[in-house]
Design an enzyme around this catalytic site. Structure first.
Site, PDB file in Angstrom:
ATOM      1  CD  GLU A   1      -2.036   1.340   3.031  1.00 16.47           C
ATOM      2  OE1 GLU A   1      -1.815   0.391   3.788  1.00 16.47           O
ATOM      3  OE2 GLU A   1      -2.621   2.365   3.370  1.00 16.47           O
TER       4      GLU A   1
ATOM      5  CG  ASP B   1       0.196   1.212   7.088  1.00  9.04           C
ATOM      6  OD1 ASP B   1       1.371   0.791   7.048  1.00  9.04           O
ATOM      7  OD2 ASP B   1      -0.147   2.349   6.701  1.00  9.04           O
TER       8      ASP B   1
ATOM      9  CG  ASP C   1      -3.663   1.653   9.719  1.00  8.41           C
ATOM     10  OD1 ASP C   1      -3.983   0.968   8.715  1.00  8.41           O
ATOM     11  OD2 ASP C   1      -3.046   2.720   9.643  1.00  8.41           O
TER      12      ASP C   1
ATOM     13  CG  ASP D   1      -6.938   4.025   5.893  1.00  3.31           C
ATOM     14  OD1 ASP D   1      -8.187   3.927   5.847  1.00  3.31           O
ATOM     15  OD2 ASP D   1      -6.285   4.980   5.436  1.00  3.31           O
TER      16      ASP D   1
END
Ligand code: 0RA
Length: 658
Positions: free
Chosen positions: A447, A520, A522, A524
């Site tokens: 990403e 990541d 997280d 997102d």
């Protein structure tokens, strides 16, 4: 409802399913005098119930329940009740049938009940061929369950009295006892699996509930009750509509939009077999068929499913041809005809042969022609007398054919590009690996550009390739392949993979051994992973099915304690490290990473890329129908739920050190 078959002797297959009897010639109903002890069952439980894991454990319940269902299907009982007791380790199955016979067998000088529970292969030899079963098959599992139970208590009401007999590890404890006078008839069996045989005894209320509910759909009119004392819940299942109700439920839970109003349904009895079918076309782009043989789910399909597909395709094709409905220049394939189909088929046949690794594929060739020749004329007639539905279905099929042709054109373009002789025209932003041999190579899909930069510097450039993705990945759920390929990021990704897509997909052309999604840690990142998995699952499913797709697990925290550094993937991991390592070693210094982009290349290598130290999760599809439903449901609307989905997925994924 039941078949008119005579009593028969069945040999359980390794999965514990009745298979064609091989002992028929040796034993006849009249002269089973050789009592086989239950020792073989205790010595090799896997031969009778498939294994001693969770599936084998639940198999015990299915065996006992099937006997009661058989009694109901032969018209002798209306209700079957299952109780999962509070300890989660014992089960009672009750029916209001005739009650297992308690009379003394003249030859063996033992009660029929005792013989049923202590004799392998004993099934209905006590009543002159009176013991018919729903498929002419079951009813021999009682002794197997008894053998594998540390304790089993059978209670029977018949002949004006209640009777009881107890067993331990299959061996009778005392005699058949008459408890006292009683009204009515019925059988109640309580058992506790033997902990010396099953390493973990923990019944799943969910599994039992689901199986019982399906049974109520497959056996129209049967009342099934489930008392879950563990969860404190009660369920009553009764389906007047049978498979049609089941179909309505499937279409609804999968959140698929029906194309026509009334489903097609068919119910037939042919000789000794019974067939029930229900299906409906939806706007979904895939095909969903659930199939059952004698009430047993056949996850890998088989001849009954093939017969359904064949008959259905021929009927529709014939309808389209006789009414001249195909537009000029559009050729319609069998896959076009079946696109969006949701269907259920349930057959009851006398001698089912199962094959395949998990013995869940039906192999009887005669069933294929039976189903095919029942479905074809019935569906043709139905189409002719339901013109509105027929028009909607044909329009749906033509749409599928057009979309397929558009997709083929688009994917052929990508494949052409990939197949250019000599060096490939790879996407400019791909940092490929140097190795020319595919084995051991990996493509990281990363990403964002900055994370891509760290990964590019931190990787092993011999075997690891990096493809950074810019911005959000397109949500491909519900999109045709043609639309999906208009997206540059995705087209680049498929070019980098080298294996093509759609009809030109060829896994042998995949340019890497593994495909690893790196995002990541997280929400997102989870979102992006979900979008990528949706793309792969919908348009490159073989990649997932062949076990090539993995999730990287980057750390969320860096924990410095004294001179040592530890990495934690999540909060639980962090707590564990603090608990285990911080004792007496001074203060812990905790850093939370904001994203892959801010991680130093060396750190990224140490924690996430290095095959010697990293963790990877392999993406697996455990239940295709469930996955389909979840993706369909989540990727359509509720964005927050996607996070939950991906987290659950990751937990289910098998952890690997590769
Ligand atoms: C053999 C013969 C008869 C009934 C049964 C077995 C029977 C077995 C099970 C297992 C669970 N529930 C059951 N209910 C009945 C027929 C006996 C007669 O003719 O009355």
């Amino acid at each position: 409802m039941g078949s008119k078959k005579k009593a028969r002797v069945d040999t359980p297959t390794p999965q514990g399913r009745p298979a064609k009897s091989t002992t028929m010639s040796k034993y006849t109903a009249a002269d089973i005098t050789v009592l086989e002890g239950l020792d073989p069952v205790r010595k090799r439980p896997g031969m009778y119930i498939g294994g001693v894991g969770s599936a084998g454990l639940h198999h015990l319940v299915w065996e006992i329940v099937d006997n009661s269902i058989d009694e109901a299907m032969n018209g002798h009982a209306s209700d079957v009740s299952v109780t999962l007791h509070k300890d989660g380790q014992s089960v009672t199955v009750t029916d209001n049938g005739r009650g297992i016979p308690v009379g003394i067998h003249p030859k063996h000088k033992k009660s029929a009940l005792e013989l049923i529970f202590t004799t392998l292969h004993a099934g209905g030899k006590f009543d002159g061929g009176n013991y018919k079963t729903s498929g002419g098959l079951h009813g021999v599992g009682a002794s197997v369950v008894n053998a594998l139970s540390s304790r089993l208590v059978a209670k029977v009401k018949r002949d004006g009295a209640e009777w009881e007999m107890e067993f331990r590890a299959g061996v009778p404890v005392g005699k058949l006892k008459k408890l006292g006078p009683a009204r009515g008839t019925g059988t109640s069996i309580w058992f506790r699996p033997d902990p010396t045989i099953f390493p973990k005894i923990e019944f799943s209320a969910d599994l039992i509930r689901e199986r019982l509910e399906v049974a109520s759909f497959l056996h129209r009119g049967l009342r099934v009750h489930f008392i879950d004392e563990v969860g404190g819940q009660k369920y009553d299942f009764f389906q007047e509509g049978g498979l049609s109700d089941f179909l309505a439920r499937l279409v609804q839970t999968a959140n698929k939009k029906p194309v026509h109003e009334q489903p097609f349904a068919l119910s037939r009895e042919i000789d000794e077999s019974r067939l029930e079918v229900a299906f409906r076309w939806t706007e979904a782009t895939d095909e969903t068929i659930r199939s059952y043989v004698n009430g047993i789910p056949t996850g890998s399909g088989g001849t009954h499913e093939n017969g359904l597909r064949g008959g259905l395709v021929k009927a529709v094709r014939n309808y389209i041809e006789t009414h001249n409905l195909a537009p000029r220049g559009v050729s319609i394939t069998a896959e076009d005809i079946r696109e969006g189909l949701v269907g259920i088929i349930s057959v009851f046949v006398p001698d089912p042969q199962f094959q395949g690794q998990t013995k869940d594929r039906l192999n009887n060739p005669e069933v294929q022609s039976l189903v095919d020749s029942a479905v074809r004329p019935a569906l043709e007639q139905w189409l002719n007398s339901n013109r509105t539905a027929a028009e909607q279905i044909v329009a749906r099929i033509i749409l599928a054919a057009r979309a397929r042709e558009a997709s083929r054109a688009a994917s052929a373009q990508i494949t052409r590009k990939t197949a250019t002789s000599g060096r490939l025209t790879l996407p400019g932003k791909l940092s490929d690996c140097l190795a020319t041999d595919r084995s051991g190579t990996e493509l990281f899909i990363v990403e964002g550009d900055s994370a891509g930069g760290s990964a590019k510097q931190g990787r092993d450039r011999n075997t690891q390739a990096i493809l950074p993705l810019r911005g959000k990945v397109l949500n491909t759920e519900g999109l045709s392949l043609a639309k999906v390929l208009e997206n540059k990021e995705i087209a680049d990704l498929i070019t980098a993979l080298g294996c093509g897509v759609g009809t030109s997909f060829d896994i042998s052309k995949l340019r890497y051994q593994r495909v690893i999604l790196l995002a990541d840690a997280d929400s997102d990142g989870n979102h992006i992973t979900t979008l990528l998995l949706t793309l792969l699952y919908r348009h490159l499913p073989e990649l997932i099915k062949s076990g090539r797709v993995y999730l990287a697990v980057p750390p969320l925290y860096r924990i410095d304690i004294g001179k040592e550094t530890y990495w934690a993937a999540d909060d639980a991991d962090k707590e564990r490290i603090l608990k285990e390592k911080a004792k007496g070693n001074g203060k812990a210094d905790i850093t939370r990473f904001k994203g892959l982009g801010e991680m130093m290349p060396k750190v990224l290598w140490d924690t996430t890329l290095n095959p010697k130290t990293r963790r990877l999760l392999r993406v697996e599809v455990q239940d295709a129908l469930e996955t389909d439903r979840v993706i369909n449901e989540l990727m359509g609307k509720d964005a927050s739920a996607r996070f939950r989905f991906i987290m659950e997925r990751a937990e289910q994924a098998e952890e690997l050190d590769v």
